[in-house]
Scaffold this motif. Structure first.
Motif, PDB file in Angstrom:
ATOM      1  N   GLU A  44      -6.150   7.346 -13.895  1.00 48.12           N
ATOM      2  CA  GLU A  44      -6.713   8.873 -13.835  1.00 48.12           C
ATOM      3  C   GLU A  44      -5.583   9.869 -14.054  1.00 48.12           C
ATOM      4  O   GLU A  44      -5.603  10.897 -14.489  1.00 48.12           O
ATOM      5  N   LEU A  51      -8.420  -2.444  -7.777  1.00 48.74           N
ATOM      6  CA  LEU A  51      -9.019  -1.430  -8.823  1.00 48.74           C
ATOM      7  C   LEU A  51      -9.246  -0.331  -8.219  1.00 48.74           C
ATOM      8  O   LEU A  51      -8.743   1.010  -8.784  1.00 48.74           O
ATOM      9  N   ARG A  52     -10.166  -0.190  -7.353  1.00 49.20           N
ATOM     10  CA  ARG A  52     -10.708   0.973  -6.360  1.00 49.20           C
ATOM     11  C   ARG A  52      -9.493   1.924  -5.861  1.00 49.20           C
ATOM     12  O   ARG A  52      -9.640   3.184  -6.123  1.00 49.20           O
ATOM     13  N   ASN A  53      -8.537   1.394  -5.297  1.00 53.14           N
ATOM     14  CA  ASN A  53      -7.673   2.156  -4.276  1.00 53.14           C
ATOM     15  C   ASN A  53      -6.151   2.537  -5.192  1.00 53.14           C
ATOM     16  O   ASN A  53      -5.668   3.408  -4.927  1.00 53.14           O
ATOM     17  N   ARG A  54      -5.852   1.492  -6.093  1.00 57.79           N
ATOM     18  CA  ARG A  54      -4.591   1.618  -6.999  1.00 57.79           C
ATOM     19  C   ARG A  54      -4.845   1.960  -8.403  1.00 57.79           C
ATOM     20  O   ARG A  54      -4.040   2.910  -8.714  1.00 57.79           O
ATOM     21  N   TYR A  59      -7.442   2.386 -10.857  1.00 53.31           N
ATOM     22  CA  TYR A  59      -8.113   3.535 -11.370  1.00 53.31           C
ATOM     23  C   TYR A  59      -7.729   4.778 -10.888  1.00 53.31           C
ATOM     24  O   TYR A  59      -7.263   5.619 -11.919  1.00 53.31           O
ATOM     25  N   PRO A  60      -7.363   5.191  -9.799  1.00 51.33           N
ATOM     26  CA  PRO A  60      -6.461   6.469  -9.568  1.00 51.33           C
ATOM     27  C   PRO A  60      -5.463   6.744 -10.432  1.00 51.33           C
ATOM     28  O   PRO A  60      -5.154   7.595 -10.848  1.00 51.33           O
ATOM     29  N   SER A  88      -7.589  -7.309  -7.506  1.00 51.14           N
ATOM     30  CA  SER A  88      -8.896  -7.468  -6.806  1.00 51.14           C
ATOM     31  C   SER A  88      -9.639  -6.135  -7.016  1.00 51.14           C
ATOM     32  O   SER A  88      -9.116  -5.276  -7.514  1.00 51.14           O
ATOM     33  N   ALA A  89     -11.099  -5.919  -6.691  1.00 48.09           N
ATOM     34  CA  ALA A  89     -12.023  -4.900  -6.530  1.00 48.09           C
ATOM     35  C   ALA A  89     -11.257  -3.917  -5.742  1.00 48.09           C
ATOM     36  O   ALA A  89     -11.285  -2.600  -6.260  1.00 48.09           O
ATOM     37  N   THR A  90     -10.663  -4.267  -4.577  1.00 51.89           N
ATOM     38  CA  THR A  90     -10.086  -3.097  -3.708  1.00 51.89           C
ATOM     39  C   THR A  90      -8.946  -2.578  -4.651  1.00 51.89           C
ATOM     40  O   THR A  90      -8.570  -1.510  -4.284  1.00 51.89           O
ATOM     41  N   GLU A 123     -14.292  -2.824 -20.457  1.00 55.44           N
ATOM     42  CA  GLU A 123     -14.347  -1.435 -19.958  1.00 55.44           C
ATOM     43  C   GLU A 123     -13.577  -0.225 -20.958  1.00 55.44           C
ATOM     44  O   GLU A 123     -13.831   0.825 -20.832  1.00 55.44           O
ATOM     45  N   ASP A 135       0.778  -1.211   0.098  1.00 55.97           N
ATOM     46  CA  ASP A 135       0.163  -0.052   0.031  1.00 55.97           C
ATOM     47  C   ASP A 135       1.007   1.160   0.004  1.00 55.97           C
ATOM     48  O   ASP A 135       0.361   2.372  -0.059  1.00 55.97           O
TER      49      ASP A 135
END
Length: 170
Positions: free
Chosen positions: A164, A155-158, A160-161, A151-153, A83, A27
């Motif tokens: 962007e 993707l969301r936390n690492r 996708y950001p 994992s979904a987590t 996607e 992390d």
């Protein structure tokens, strides 16, 4: 009996320390780093790629047909492709026949995929094992990396950001 309880408690503390340390390592924020020069072989029957010619942010996924964790991650990569996220693959220490068979069986999520037969490109990337996924920005900088199945987590936390941020860096 009391020594066994103490030993069990000490073992639990050590295990917890290791798990928390690994979690911190995964992390931690990583500063952007330039994508190194890669020496890859063409995977016959698949689109090749040149990292210098890719426009926009993308995922660079290091995988192997022999890797069970890569097979666990594969449906996530297929969903990311659906996607519209650009994913490029490096088959690590694999044969062309095995890599092609795996992609034919499970689907090909890659806009381009090549072979790292000798492992030199993975070493240049600092890859610890497979699967490992790097987010590369439009400017060719590695913005983040994830070792292990996505994992979904993650993707969301690492992922996708970082994608962007990579799009904003153009």
């Amino acid at each position: 009996m009391m020594q066994a309880v103490r030993l069990l408690a000490l073992s639990g503390i050590i295990a917890l320390t290791i798990v928390l340390g690994l979690r911190w390592y995964q992390d931690r924020p990583v500063p952007p780093e330039p994508l190194p020069t890669l020496t890859l072989a063409v995977l016959e029957g698949r689109a090749a790629f040149d990292p210098a010619a890719i426009e926009g942010p993308y995922l660079l996924n290091v995988w192997g047909s022999w890797c069970p964790y890569c097979q666990i991650e594969h449906p996530v990569l297929m969903a990311l492709q659906a996607e519209g996220i650009a994913i490029y693959g490096i088959a690590f220490r694999d044969t062309a026949a095995a890599a092609n068979a795996s992609l034919d069986t499970h689907g090909d999520p890659y806009a381009g995929v090549m072979l790292d037969v000798d492992g030199l490109s993975a070493r240049a990337l600092g890859v610890a094992g497979t699967p490992e996924t790097l987010v590369v920005g439009a400017d060719g900088q590695i913005l983040t990396r994830w070792s292990g199945p996505i994992s979904a987590t993650v993707l969301r936390n690492r992922i996708y950001p970082a994608l962007e941020r990579g799009a904003l860096r153009e």
